[in-house]
Design a protein around this motif. Structure first.
Motif, PDB file in Angstrom:
ATOM      1  N   SER A  10       1.011  -1.176  -0.125  1.00  0.00           N
ATOM      2  CA  SER A  10      -0.114   0.098   0.133  1.00  0.00           C
ATOM      3  C   SER A  10       0.921   1.106  -0.034  1.00  0.00           C
ATOM      4  N   HIS A  11       0.490   2.386  -0.275  1.00  0.00           N
ATOM      5  CA  HIS A  11       1.099   3.722  -0.279  1.00  0.00           C
ATOM      6  C   HIS A  11       1.495   4.050   0.717  1.00  0.00           C
ATOM      7  N   LEU A  12       0.681   3.638   1.900  1.00  0.00           N
ATOM      8  CA  LEU A  12       1.046   4.060   3.209  1.00  0.00           C
ATOM      9  C   LEU A  12       2.247   3.261   4.128  1.00  0.00           C
ATOM     10  N   TYR A  13       2.417   1.963   3.268  1.00  0.00           N
ATOM     11  CA  TYR A  13       3.323   0.984   4.122  1.00  0.00           C
ATOM     12  C   TYR A  13       4.747   1.577   4.258  1.00  0.00           C
ATOM     13  N   GLN A  14       5.364   2.273   3.441  1.00  0.00           N
ATOM     14  CA  GLN A  14       6.620   2.682   3.678  1.00  0.00           C
ATOM     15  C   GLN A  14       6.651   3.695   4.739  1.00  0.00           C
ATOM     16  N   GLN A  15       5.616   4.496   4.763  1.00  0.00           N
ATOM     17  CA  GLN A  15       5.536   5.549   5.651  1.00  0.00           C
ATOM     18  C   GLN A  15       5.363   5.016   7.149  1.00  0.00           C
ATOM     19  N   ARG A  16       4.645   3.540   7.302  1.00  0.00           N
ATOM     20  CA  ARG A  16       4.478   3.055   8.321  1.00  0.00           C
ATOM     21  C   ARG A  16       5.703   2.376   8.891  1.00  0.00           C
ATOM     22  N   VAL A  17       6.652   1.908   8.007  1.00  0.00           N
ATOM     23  CA  VAL A  17       7.828   1.329   8.299  1.00  0.00           C
ATOM     24  C   VAL A  17       8.849   2.478   8.854  1.00  0.00           C
ATOM     25  N   CYS A  18       8.851   3.590   8.495  1.00  0.00           N
ATOM     26  CA  CYS A  18       9.610   4.833   9.078  1.00  0.00           C
ATOM     27  C   CYS A  18       9.089   5.308  10.367  1.00  0.00           C
ATOM     28  N   LEU A  19       7.637   5.119  10.680  1.00  0.00           N
ATOM     29  CA  LEU A  19       7.128   5.379  11.933  1.00  0.00           C
ATOM     30  C   LEU A  19       7.413   4.502  12.792  1.00  0.00           C
ATOM     31  N   GLU A  20       7.434   3.108  12.586  1.00  0.00           N
ATOM     32  CA  GLU A  20       7.846   1.920  13.498  1.00  0.00           C
ATOM     33  C   GLU A  20       9.282   2.286  13.848  1.00  0.00           C
TER      34      GLU A  20
END
Length: 277
Positions: A10-20
Motif C-alpha cells: 500500500s502507499h502508506l506502508y513505507q511511511q508505516r515502516v519509518c514510523l515504526e
C-alpha cells in the motif's frame, strides 16, 4: 485504516515502516510502545481530543487517558483548559532535547546522592569483629539494556583473566555500538567471541583479531547470548536483542554449578565454531 495498520504494497506502508523505526527509537528514551504511538499520532496529525486518539489508535479509553497524563507529566504533551481538552505535543526536536535533559538531571541527582552516601559511609568505623558468616552464591535479575550493560561493564572492568562472549549478530552489534567489543579486543584479557548463528563475518567485527572469533553456523536460534568472566561469573540473557531494548532480560550469577555449565557450553561451541580466515 490508520497508517499503523497499512499493509505491504500500500502507499502508506513505507511511511508505516519509518514510523515504526521512530517508535522503536522512542522506546530507548523510556516511552512504552503505546506512549510512543500516541506521541507520534499527535505530532503528525496535530492537536486532538482524547476521543479522536482513542478512535484512531483503537486504544482502550482508560489507557489513552493514562498515557496522555503520563506524557503530560513528562512535559512532552500539553492540554488546553477547554472542554473537551485538546492535546498537543512539543516538536520532535524539543521532545528529544527535553527527554535527554531529564535523563541528565537524573544522573546529576544520582551522582550527588552517591557522594553523600560515600561521605556518610566513611564516618562509620569498620567493624573488627570476626564472623563465621558463610559466603553464599548469588543471583541477580536485570531488566532493560542500561541495567544489563552496566553489569556487563562491571564484569569487564573487574576481570583478571578472561571474558567469553556468545551471542547473535544483533547482540554483538549492540556490544559494538556500546564500545564493549572495542574495549574487550583492546584489553590484555584472554577474550573469545562466538557469533551464532552466522556463516559470514559481520562487517563491524572485521577489525577484531580473527584469532579471538569463531562463527557458529548450525545453531537454529538467535536467542542465545551470555558472557562469562574468569570462570567465576556469568551473565545470561533470557530475552536478548530479539526483544525491544526495554524488554531485554538477563540474570547474573556467581553460582559455580551454573558458571561451570555455561562454560562447558561455550567450550563445546568454540570447538565446533568456524575459524575465521
Amino acid at each position: 485504516m490508520t497508517i499503523f495498520e497499512s499493509e505491504p504494497g500500500s502507499h502508506l506502508y513505507q511511511q508505516r515502516v519509518c514510523l515504526e523505526k521512530i517508535q522503536n527509537m522512542l522506546l530507548k528514551f523510556g516511552l512504552s510502545p503505546n506512549q510512543a504511538k500516541v506521541y507520534i499520532y499527535l505530532a503528525k496529525v496535530g492537536p486532538r481530543p482524547a476521543s479522536e486518539i482513542v478512535k484512531a489508535l483503537q486504544l482502550p479509553r482508560t489507557e489513552a487517558y493514562f498515557i496522555l497524563s503520563t506524557l503530560q507529566s513528562r512535559g512532552i504533551v500539553n492540554g488546553t483548559l477547554s472542554s473537551p481538552t485538546i492535546y498537543a505535543t512539543l516538536s520532535l526536536e524539543q521532545t528529544i532535547l527535553s527527554m535527554i535533559n531529564a535523563e541528565k538531571e537524573k544522573i546529576n541527582m544520582l551522582s550527588k546522592h552517591a557522594e553523600e552516601i560515600l561521605d556518610l559511609w566513611k564516618q562509620i568505623p569498620t567493624s573488627a569483629l570476626e564472623t563465621n558468616e558463610v559466603v553464599n552464591e548469588k543471583m541477580q535479575t536485570l531488566q532493560g539494556q542500561p541495567q544489563i550493560f552496566s553489569k556487563l561493564w562491571n564484569m569487564i572492568n573487574s576481570a583478571r583473566e578472561e571474558i567469553l562472549v556468545l551471542g547473535s549478530v544483533k547482540d554483538h552489534s549492540k556490544f559494538y555500538h556500546s564500545d564493549i567489543l572495542g574495549t574487550l579486543t583492546d584489553s590484555v584479557l584472554n577474550v573469545k567471541i562466538i557469533i551464532s548463528p552466522t556463516k559470514t563475518m559481520p562487517s563491524f567485527a572485521k577489525t577484531i583479531d580473527k584469532k579471538k572469533i569463531r562463527l557458529l553456523q548450525e545453531s537454529p536460534k538467535d536467542n542465545q547470548c551470555f558472557v562469562i568472566k574468569d570462570h567465576e561469573e556469568v551473565l545470561m540473557f533470557l530475552r536478548n536483542t530479539t526483544y525491544p531494548s526495554g524488554d531485554t532480560f538477563a540474570i547474573w550469577s556467581d553460582s559455580k554449578a551454573l558458571v561451570d555449565s555455561i562454560h562447558s557450553l561455550f567450550d563445546y561451541s568454540w570447538h565446533d565454531g568456524k575459524v575465521v580466515s
